[in-house]
Motif scaffolding. Structure first.
Motif, short mmCIF file in Angstrom:
data_model
loop_
_atom_site.label_atom_id
_atom_site.label_comp_id
_atom_site.label_asym_id
_atom_site.label_seq_id
_atom_site.Cartn_x
_atom_site.Cartn_y
_atom_site.Cartn_z
N GLY A 4 1.13 -1.30 0.45
CA GLY A 4 -0.17 -0.18 0.43
C GLY A 4 1.21 1.30 0.07
N TYR A 5 2.21 1.09 -0.02
CA TYR A 5 3.24 1.94 -0.67
C TYR A 5 2.84 2.98 -1.54
CZ TYR A 5 4.56 1.49 4.05
OH TYR A 5 5.33 1.65 5.87
N THR A 6 3.12 4.26 -1.58
CA THR A 6 3.51 4.86 -2.90
C THR A 6 4.64 5.17 -2.57
OG1 THR A 6 1.22 6.26 -2.70
CG2 THR A 6 3.45 7.01 -4.08
N THR A 7 5.45 4.38 -3.84
CA THR A 7 6.83 5.12 -4.18
C THR A 7 7.28 5.87 -5.06
OG1 THR A 7 6.78 2.94 -5.34
CG2 THR A 7 7.10 1.96 -3.63
N GLY A 8 8.23 7.00 -4.44
CA GLY A 8 8.81 7.80 -5.58
C GLY A 8 10.35 7.89 -4.68
N MET A 9 10.93 8.22 -6.47
CA MET A 9 12.64 8.60 -6.08
C MET A 9 12.28 9.96 -6.76
SD MET A 9 15.85 7.79 -8.20
CE MET A 9 17.33 8.42 -6.98
N VAL A 10 13.29 10.72 -6.35
CA VAL A 10 14.26 11.01 -6.44
C VAL A 10 15.33 11.85 -6.47
CG1 VAL A 10 14.46 14.60 -6.06
CG2 VAL A 10 12.02 13.04 -5.60
N GLY A 11 15.92 11.88 -7.41
CA GLY A 11 17.56 12.07 -8.05
C GLY A 11 18.46 11.03 -8.61
N LYS A 12 19.69 11.03 -8.20
CA LYS A 12 20.40 10.30 -9.05
C LYS A 12 20.10 8.47 -9.00
CE LYS A 12 25.69 8.86 -8.68
NZ LYS A 12 26.94 9.33 -8.64
N TRP A 13 19.89 8.08 -9.75
CA TRP A 13 19.69 6.94 -9.77
C TRP A 13 21.41 6.27 -10.00
CZ3 TRP A 13 16.57 3.35 -8.77
CH2 TRP A 13 16.19 1.98 -9.85
N PRO A 18 20.26 15.16 -18.09
CA PRO A 18 18.87 15.44 -18.84
C PRO A 18 18.67 15.05 -17.38
CG PRO A 18 19.94 12.97 -19.02
CD PRO A 18 20.48 13.72 -18.28
N ILE A 19 17.31 15.73 -17.02
CA ILE A 19 16.09 15.46 -16.37
C ILE A 19 15.10 14.99 -16.44
CG2 ILE A 19 15.00 16.68 -14.62
CD1 ILE A 19 17.05 19.07 -13.99
N PHE A 20 14.63 13.36 -16.02
CA PHE A 20 13.81 13.25 -16.35
C PHE A 20 12.49 12.99 -15.79
CE2 PHE A 20 16.57 10.35 -18.80
CZ PHE A 20 15.28 9.31 -19.28
N GLN A 21 11.41 13.36 -15.93
CA GLN A 21 10.23 13.09 -14.74
C GLN A 21 9.35 11.92 -15.36
OE1 GLN A 21 7.93 16.15 -14.00
NE2 GLN A 21 7.75 14.99 -12.27
N ASN A 22 9.68 11.06 -15.24
CA ASN A 22 9.37 9.24 -15.09
C ASN A 22 10.09 8.98 -16.12
OD1 ASN A 22 7.44 8.98 -13.06
ND2 ASN A 22 6.39 9.99 -14.09
N LYS A 28 18.54 1.07 -23.14
CA LYS A 28 17.18 1.31 -25.06
C LYS A 28 16.30 1.22 -24.05
CE LYS A 28 16.04 -1.05 -29.39
NZ LYS A 28 16.80 -2.24 -29.68
N ASN A 29 15.35 2.39 -24.40
CA ASN A 29 13.93 2.48 -24.01
C ASN A 29 13.48 3.05 -22.27
OD1 ASN A 29 12.72 2.54 -26.80
ND2 ASN A 29 13.24 0.27 -26.52
N GLN A 30 14.78 3.60 -21.86
CA GLN A 30 14.60 3.91 -20.61
C GLN A 30 14.35 2.42 -19.56
OE1 GLN A 30 13.04 6.24 -22.48
NE2 GLN A 30 14.57 7.08 -23.08
N THR A 31 14.77 1.73 -20.27
CA THR A 31 14.61 -0.19 -19.37
C THR A 31 14.49 -0.32 -18.09
OG1 THR A 31 13.55 -2.00 -20.30
CG2 THR A 31 16.02 -1.07 -20.36
N TYR A 32 16.06 0.59 -17.78
CA TYR A 32 16.41 0.26 -16.09
C TYR A 32 15.95 1.52 -15.06
CZ TYR A 32 19.11 -3.74 -18.23
OH TYR A 32 19.10 -4.92 -18.92
N LEU A 33 15.49 2.41 -15.35
CA LEU A 33 15.39 3.65 -15.01
C LEU A 33 13.98 3.04 -13.77
CD1 LEU A 33 14.52 6.48 -17.23
CD2 LEU A 33 16.82 5.89 -16.16
N PRO A 34 13.84 4.81 -12.86
CA PRO A 34 13.41 3.48 -11.70
C PRO A 34 11.76 2.94 -11.65
CG PRO A 34 14.12 5.61 -10.89
CD PRO A 34 14.31 5.35 -12.64
N SER A 35 10.91 3.30 -12.68
CA SER A 35 9.61 2.69 -12.90
C SER A 35 9.36 1.43 -13.17
CB SER A 35 8.95 3.93 -13.90
OG SER A 35 9.63 3.95 -14.83
N ASN A 36 10.68 1.43 -13.73
CA ASN A 36 10.51 -0.20 -13.88
C ASN A 36 11.69 -1.04 -12.83
OD1 ASN A 36 9.68 -0.07 -16.36
ND2 ASN A 36 11.75 1.02 -17.39
N HIS A 37 11.65 -0.62 -11.93
CA HIS A 37 12.05 -1.30 -10.88
C HIS A 37 11.17 -1.02 -8.92
CE1 HIS A 37 15.47 -3.40 -11.52
NE2 HIS A 37 16.02 -2.41 -12.67
N GLY A 38 9.94 -0.42 -8.97
CA GLY A 38 9.23 -0.63 -7.91
C GLY A 38 8.80 1.09 -8.04
N PHE A 39 9.79 1.83 -8.72
CA PHE A 39 8.80 3.11 -7.77
C PHE A 39 7.58 3.86 -8.71
CE2 PHE A 39 13.37 3.16 -6.84
CZ PHE A 39 13.28 3.41 -4.87
#
Ligand code: MG
Length: 515
Positions: A129-138, A192-196, A144-155
């Protein structure tokens, strides 16, 4: 009682009690009683950099307050001495050989990243039930296709630069237009700064990064306070990694020069997050943990941080590379003080998962639940710590092992980020890999600077034998995952706001996104 019946009051009382018991305020669901989790991860911040760790001129009042009102660790270890392996280990509780995030660090053109089969703290908390967020240096891959960004790791959400600010051609580091001390890495696209998974700014303006990150962090906290859902925020500031940078408020604001200004801005970011927690009345229901990903980058001399009394710094398996500042903060739950117990970033995942009554992943974990240290101020379950060199390989395995107060070095090696001209020749890159036989042995309780080798003293033969057995057993069970970082590089995966443009990479600059 008869009188109550007579006047029909009993029925009223029953109705009132029933309404109270089933009202939203009383009938608390398990998820709403779970604490919020905030991890603040500094970058290349050394053991000797904060005033609460003894630096005479650093200005870090917010972190000092955290330390004064929280629990400060004196023997806390990051899982590795460079960014990517350390960050993978923080989020998974697994040593770099197991995650595949080894050796060294991921680059913007890396095609690898944190494997999707690895389970992060965010992925474990989300089903609860947690909302999970990441801000900053990943710094755990874009790919490829941003496959490793935080949204693909539970954020659920991400805002930030996905690697270090020196992995792009840095131009302006201080307000209003002071250049950076170096040109950073001009081979890659601008930061770059990513938003999602969308680039919202490229090149990133270094003088406003901290402002934007802290605003994102504060908004995330405020949003969740309104929704009433518990949250996990992983806030990984770009500070104090090279290049030093800072906004208007912090330029020339300290006695410690450019590094001090960066540190002051990092401290301000921490203050912003704490202020929001207080504003939202969440301080008493939020577990805050502040630490750093690795030791100081001594290559940059006064611009690179300090390890204090510890030997060497970033990239090495000496104490300065991996022993880092760490503070746990939870008013009313964690008593203020100082602990000398052994702990590591590897311990955060099991501690947090147990804290929220979650379930640990069914894989080999290298972390321990350290609630005993946090809440009872008792002994650490951790007695052993394994040090892997930044340029690790299965051929050489673990370089050093700490067992209780003793540390044995089986291999030693310097590293460029511990200083070309370090006064201690052991730290320099010219100090080639050396097998130590017998191993060097130090009693870190008596000799935290690793200055007096006990390895040749017959009195310590039993200690060395014991650590030798620990090494043998550990390495016999250690499976090295294929290296993600050694996978081929491909410039086409570098983040670019203007895909397919020419001339690459300088064309990846979209001023319309700049703010
Ligand atoms: Mg780092």
């Amino acid at each position: 009682m008869a009188a109550l019946f007579e006047h029909g009051l009993f029925a009223h009382v029953v109705v009132l009690i029933t309404l109270f018991l089933f009202s939203p305020g009383f009938c608390v669901s398990p998820s709403s009683t779970r604490p919020n989790i905030l991890i603040v991860f500094a970058d290349d911040l050394g053991y000797g950099d904060l005033s609460c760790y003894g630096h005479p001129t650093s200005e870090s009042p917010n972190i000092d307050k955290l330390a004064a009102e929280g629990l400060l660790f004196t023997q806390f270890y990051s899982a590795n001495s460079v960014c990517s392996p350390s960050r993978a280990a923080l989020l998974t509780a697994r040593l770099p050989p197991r995650t595949g995030v080894w050796p060294d660090v991921l680059r913007p053109s890396s095609t690898g990243g944190l494997p999707h089969s690895e389970t992060t703290i965010a992925a474990l908390l989300k089903p609860l039930g947690y909302t999970t967020g990441m801000v900053g240096k990943w710094h755990l891959g874009v790919g490829k296709n941003q496959t490793y960004l935080p949204s693909n790791h539970g954020f659920d959400s991400y805002y930030g630069i996905p690697y270090s600010t020196d992995m792009c051609p840095c131009l302006k580091c201080f307000y209003p237009a002071d250049p950076c001390w170096d040109t950073c890495d001009t081979r890659f696209t601008s930061c770059p700064i990513f938003q999602n998974s969308t680039i919202v700014e490229q090149p990133a303006d270094y003088t406003t990064i901290a402002q934007k990150y802290s605003m994102e962090g504060r908004n995330f906290i405020a949003r969740n306070a309104k929704s009433g859902k518990p949250f996990f925020l992983y806030y990984a500031t770009q500070h104090t990694h090279f290049p030093n940078f800072a906004g208007k408020q912090f330029r020339n604001s300290t006695r410690r020069g450019a590094f001090g200004d960066s540190l002051a801005e990092l401290d301000w970011e921490v203050g912003q997050l704490l202020e929001e927690l207080k504003l939202q009345n969440l301080e008493k229901n939020t577990f805050v943990f502040f630490t750093s990903d690795n030791g100081p980058s001594l290559f940059y001399q006064v611009r690179g941080g300090m390890a204090g009394l510890l030997k060497c710094g970033k990239g090495t398996t000496y104490e300065g590379g991996q022993r880092v500042p760490a503070i746990a903060y939870w008013p009313g739950k964690i008593q203020p003080g100082r602990t000398r117990e052994l702990a590591s970033t590897l311990d955060l995942l099991p501690t947090i998962v147990n804290l929220v009554n979650g379930t640990l992943p069914e894989v080999t974990l290298d972390g321990y639940d350290i609630r005993s240290i946090l809440f009872q101020r008792s002994k650490s379950p951790r007695e052993v710590f394994y040090y892997f060199y930044s340029q690790m390989s299965p051929k050489y395995g673990v370089y050093a092992i700490r067992y209780k107060q003793f540390k044995a070095h089986f291999y030693t090696q310097g590293y460029i980020l511990s200083g070309l001209f370090n006064h201690d020749g052991d730290c320099r890159p010219t100090a080639a890999r050396t097998e130590q036989n017998p191993p060097l042995l130090f009693n870190l309780d008596e000799d935290p600077s690793e200055a007096y080798n006990l390895g040749n003293d017959p009195e310590y033969t039993d200690v060395l034998n014991e650590i030798g057995e620990i090494k043998q057993q550990f390495e016999a069970g250690l499976v090295w995952r294929e290296s993600e970082i050694n996978k081929p590089k491909d410039p086409s995966v570098e983040p670019c706001c203007n895909p397919g443009c020419h001339p690459f990479p300088t064309c990846c600059s979209c001023t319309k996104f700049g703010t």
